[in-house]
Design a protein around this motif. Structure first.
Motif, PDB file in Angstrom:
ATOM      1  N   THR A  63     -10.965   1.144   0.374  1.00 46.66           N
ATOM      2  CA  THR A  63     -11.030   2.331  -0.475  1.00 46.66           C
ATOM      3  C   THR A  63      -9.638   2.778  -0.896  1.00 46.66           C
ATOM      4  O   THR A  63      -9.413   3.148  -2.060  1.00 46.66           O
ATOM      5  CB  THR A  63     -11.764   3.474   0.245  1.00 46.66           C
ATOM      6  OG1 THR A  63     -13.076   3.031   0.632  1.00 46.66           O
ATOM      7  CG2 THR A  63     -11.903   4.695  -0.653  1.00 46.66           C
ATOM      8  N   ALA A  64      -8.691   2.728   0.041  1.00 42.45           N
ATOM      9  CA  ALA A  64      -7.306   3.094  -0.291  1.00 42.45           C
ATOM     10  C   ALA A  64      -6.757   2.172  -1.383  1.00 42.45           C
ATOM     11  O   ALA A  64      -6.058   2.634  -2.301  1.00 42.45           O
ATOM     12  CB  ALA A  64      -6.436   3.020   0.957  1.00 42.45           C
ATOM     13  N   CYS A  65      -7.080   0.886  -1.309  1.00 36.49           N
ATOM     14  CA  CYS A  65      -6.605  -0.063  -2.322  1.00 36.49           C
ATOM     15  C   CYS A  65      -7.266   0.201  -3.674  1.00 36.49           C
ATOM     16  O   CYS A  65      -6.601   0.155  -4.721  1.00 36.49           O
ATOM     17  CB  CYS A  65      -6.889  -1.492  -1.871  1.00 36.49           C
ATOM     18  SG  CYS A  65      -5.854  -2.056  -0.499  1.00 36.49           S
ATOM     19  N   THR A  80       1.664  11.681   7.226  1.00 31.21           N
ATOM     20  CA  THR A  80       1.149  10.365   7.634  1.00 31.21           C
ATOM     21  C   THR A  80       1.539   9.985   9.054  1.00 31.21           C
ATOM     22  O   THR A  80       0.921   9.087   9.647  1.00 31.21           O
ATOM     23  CB  THR A  80       1.655   9.268   6.679  1.00 31.21           C
ATOM     24  OG1 THR A  80       3.092   9.208   6.731  1.00 31.21           O
ATOM     25  CG2 THR A  80       1.218   9.559   5.247  1.00 31.21           C
ATOM     26  N   LEU A  91       0.839  -1.198   0.000  1.00 28.85           N
ATOM     27  CA  LEU A  91       0.000   0.000   0.000  1.00 28.85           C
ATOM     28  C   LEU A  91       0.872   1.245   0.000  1.00 28.85           C
ATOM     29  O   LEU A  91       1.790   1.373   0.818  1.00 28.85           O
ATOM     30  CB  LEU A  91      -0.923   0.011   1.217  1.00 28.85           C
ATOM     31  CG  LEU A  91      -1.952   1.140   1.255  1.00 28.85           C
ATOM     32  CD1 LEU A  91      -2.995   0.958   0.146  1.00 28.85           C
ATOM     33  CD2 LEU A  91      -2.626   1.212   2.612  1.00 28.85           C
ATOM     34  N   GLN A 143      -5.631   3.194  -5.222  1.00 34.10           N
ATOM     35  CA  GLN A 143      -4.271   2.910  -5.692  1.00 34.10           C
ATOM     36  C   GLN A 143      -4.286   2.163  -7.017  1.00 34.10           C
ATOM     37  O   GLN A 143      -3.527   2.513  -7.937  1.00 34.10           O
ATOM     38  CB  GLN A 143      -3.505   2.108  -4.640  1.00 34.10           C
ATOM     39  CG  GLN A 143      -2.082   1.758  -5.091  1.00 34.10           C
ATOM     40  CD  GLN A 143      -1.237   1.188  -3.972  1.00 34.10           C
ATOM     41  OE1 GLN A 143      -1.346   1.618  -2.829  1.00 34.10           O
ATOM     42  NE2 GLN A 143      -0.390   0.225  -4.296  1.00 34.10           N
ATOM     43  N   ILE A 184     -11.929   2.011   5.049  1.00 33.34           N
ATOM     44  CA  ILE A 184     -10.797   2.885   4.717  1.00 33.34           C
ATOM     45  C   ILE A 184      -9.730   2.106   3.944  1.00 33.34           C
ATOM     46  O   ILE A 184      -9.196   2.581   2.935  1.00 33.34           O
ATOM     47  CB  ILE A 184     -10.199   3.485   6.005  1.00 33.34           C
ATOM     48  CG1 ILE A 184     -11.208   4.430   6.670  1.00 33.34           C
ATOM     49  CG2 ILE A 184      -8.896   4.228   5.708  1.00 33.34           C
ATOM     50  CD1 ILE A 184     -10.833   4.831   8.083  1.00 33.34           C
ATOM     51  N   SER A 216      -3.137   8.593  -1.244  1.00 34.67           N
ATOM     52  CA  SER A 216      -4.483   9.132  -1.087  1.00 34.67           C
ATOM     53  C   SER A 216      -4.721   9.485   0.368  1.00 34.67           C
ATOM     54  O   SER A 216      -4.013   9.002   1.271  1.00 34.67           O
ATOM     55  CB  SER A 216      -5.537   8.105  -1.518  1.00 34.67           C
ATOM     56  OG  SER A 216      -5.534   6.990  -0.630  1.00 34.67           O
ATOM     57  N   GLN A 217      -5.723  10.309   0.594  1.00 27.08           N
ATOM     58  CA  GLN A 217      -6.065  10.651   1.975  1.00 27.08           C
ATOM     59  C   GLN A 217      -6.444   9.389   2.753  1.00 27.08           C
ATOM     60  O   GLN A 217      -6.077   9.239   3.925  1.00 27.08           O
ATOM     61  CB  GLN A 217      -7.212  11.657   1.999  1.00 27.08           C
ATOM     62  CG  GLN A 217      -7.640  12.069   3.402  1.00 27.08           C
ATOM     63  CD  GLN A 217      -8.504  13.304   3.386  1.00 27.08           C
ATOM     64  OE1 GLN A 217      -8.017  14.432   3.335  1.00 27.08           O
ATOM     65  NE2 GLN A 217      -9.813  13.096   3.429  1.00 27.08           N
ATOM     66  N   HIS A 218      -7.175   8.485   2.099  1.00 27.92           N
ATOM     67  CA  HIS A 218      -7.550   7.244   2.777  1.00 27.92           C
ATOM     68  C   HIS A 218      -6.313   6.462   3.223  1.00 27.92           C
ATOM     69  O   HIS A 218      -6.272   5.918   4.327  1.00 27.92           O
ATOM     70  CB  HIS A 218      -8.416   6.375   1.865  1.00 27.92           C
ATOM     71  CG  HIS A 218      -9.819   6.870   1.705  1.00 27.92           C
ATOM     72  ND1 HIS A 218     -10.152   7.897   0.838  1.00 27.92           N
ATOM     73  CD2 HIS A 218     -10.983   6.498   2.299  1.00 27.92           C
ATOM     74  CE1 HIS A 218     -11.454   8.121   0.905  1.00 27.92           C
ATOM     75  NE2 HIS A 218     -11.984   7.289   1.780  1.00 27.92           N
ATOM     76  N   SER A 219      -5.317   6.406   2.360  1.00 31.59           N
ATOM     77  CA  SER A 219      -4.130   5.612   2.681  1.00 31.59           C
ATOM     78  C   SER A 219      -3.354   6.174   3.867  1.00 31.59           C
ATOM     79  O   SER A 219      -2.658   5.432   4.561  1.00 31.59           O
ATOM     80  CB  SER A 219      -3.200   5.515   1.469  1.00 31.59           C
ATOM     81  OG  SER A 219      -2.566   6.762   1.201  1.00 31.59           O
ATOM     82  N   THR A 220      -3.479   7.475   4.120  1.00 30.00           N
ATOM     83  CA  THR A 220      -2.722   8.071   5.221  1.00 30.00           C
ATOM     84  C   THR A 220      -3.138   7.511   6.573  1.00 30.00           C
ATOM     85  O   THR A 220      -2.370   7.543   7.535  1.00 30.00           O
ATOM     86  CB  THR A 220      -2.865   9.604   5.245  1.00 30.00           C
ATOM     87  OG1 THR A 220      -4.247   9.951   5.476  1.00 30.00           O
ATOM     88  CG2 THR A 220      -2.381  10.230   3.949  1.00 30.00           C
TER      89      THR A 220
END
Length: 255
Positions: free
Chosen positions: A197-199, A219, A129, A202, A194, A133-137
């Motif tokens: 969505t991050a995946c 992060t 990952l 990406q 979360i 993205s904001q989700h990934s943070t």
């Protein structure tokens, strides 16, 4: 399919948790994260801990997630042995990963595992990952990785899985899928929302061109950011709305 209600046969606390877990299964189906009948969400029953035991609720093997009800959930012990009469079978192999985590993570009352396309795709990437993205943070500093060792059927894999997860809330099972933990079913579900969505973001971004990474200075402070963003309510800011959404759609999960 008629499933007799257990409402009058279990404690008030257990019934409440059965409804919450059944709701979680229905939400996973609603958001398209289920893989027919082949993944699981397990929930430890707190009252069993006070008796020095460890009892869990898990899905009856063979039911689609949108069929699961509070009464159809099966109560099992750490060995996935049924603790109360149920017409439904359970899948001991499917509980291997969950029981391994429950055994060492007493804060992880709920463990959720998925095989979504986006999740498996990211799990197969050497980079894992990425902070794009904001989700990934919310995930990148709280995610662990476990290498693929085939179907999770062998006991000798358990110590490695436990060590890899350590104290993290998110786990990428390489070439396999995603896993989240939570103090409640709501926590595990929102974590998975979360994560998933991050995946998805990406995979979509990687198909388009070069990626812009988010600096670690951003992060590294996400725990405080999360608290501020939810007005201190955490998952409580969204979970009641999700329950209302389910109730508007189909309240049969409460039976």
């Amino acid at each position: 399919m008629h499933i007799p209600s257990l409402k009058e046969l279990v404690s008030e606390e257990e019934w409440k948790l059965r409804c919450e877990l059944a709701a979680t299964y229905r939400l996973v189906a609603m958001y398209g994260w289920s893989d027919l009948v082949f993944t699981h969400i397990s929930l430890r029953l707190p009252d069993s801990i006070t008796r020095g035991e460890a009892h869990f609720l898990i899905n009856p093997y063979g039911l689609m997630f949108d069929e699961i009800t509070a009464s159809s959930l099966v109560k099992v012990d750490m060995g996935c042995n049924k603790l109360s009469p149920s017409e439904f079978p359970v899948n001991p192999a499917g509980f291997t990963i969950h029981s391994a985590i429950h055994a060492v993570r007493h804060d992880a009352h709920c463990v959720m595992h998925t095989h979504t396309k986006a999740g498996v795709a990211v799990s197969a990437l050497e980079s894992g990952l990425l902070p794009i993205s904001q989700h990934s943070t919310f995930v990148v500093n709280n995610v662990a990785y476990h290498d693929y060792e085939g179907l999770a059927l062998r006991g000798d894999e358990i110590p490695r899985l436990q060590a890899d997860l350590d104290d993290k809330e998110y786990l990428i099972l390489r070439n396999h899928g995603l896993l989240t933990t939570g103090k409640t079913a709501a926590d595990a579900f929102l974590n998975m929302y979360i994560f998933e969505t991050a995946c998805q973001i990406q995979i979509a971004a990687q198909a388009c061109g070069p990626l812009i990474m988010i600096p670690s200075a951003i992060t590294n402070n996400m725990a405080e950011v999360t608290k501020a963003a939810t007005a201190g309510q955490g998952v409580g800011i969204a979970w009641p709305a999700l329950m209302r959404k389910l109730d508007r759609t189909d309240i049969s999960y409460r039976t």
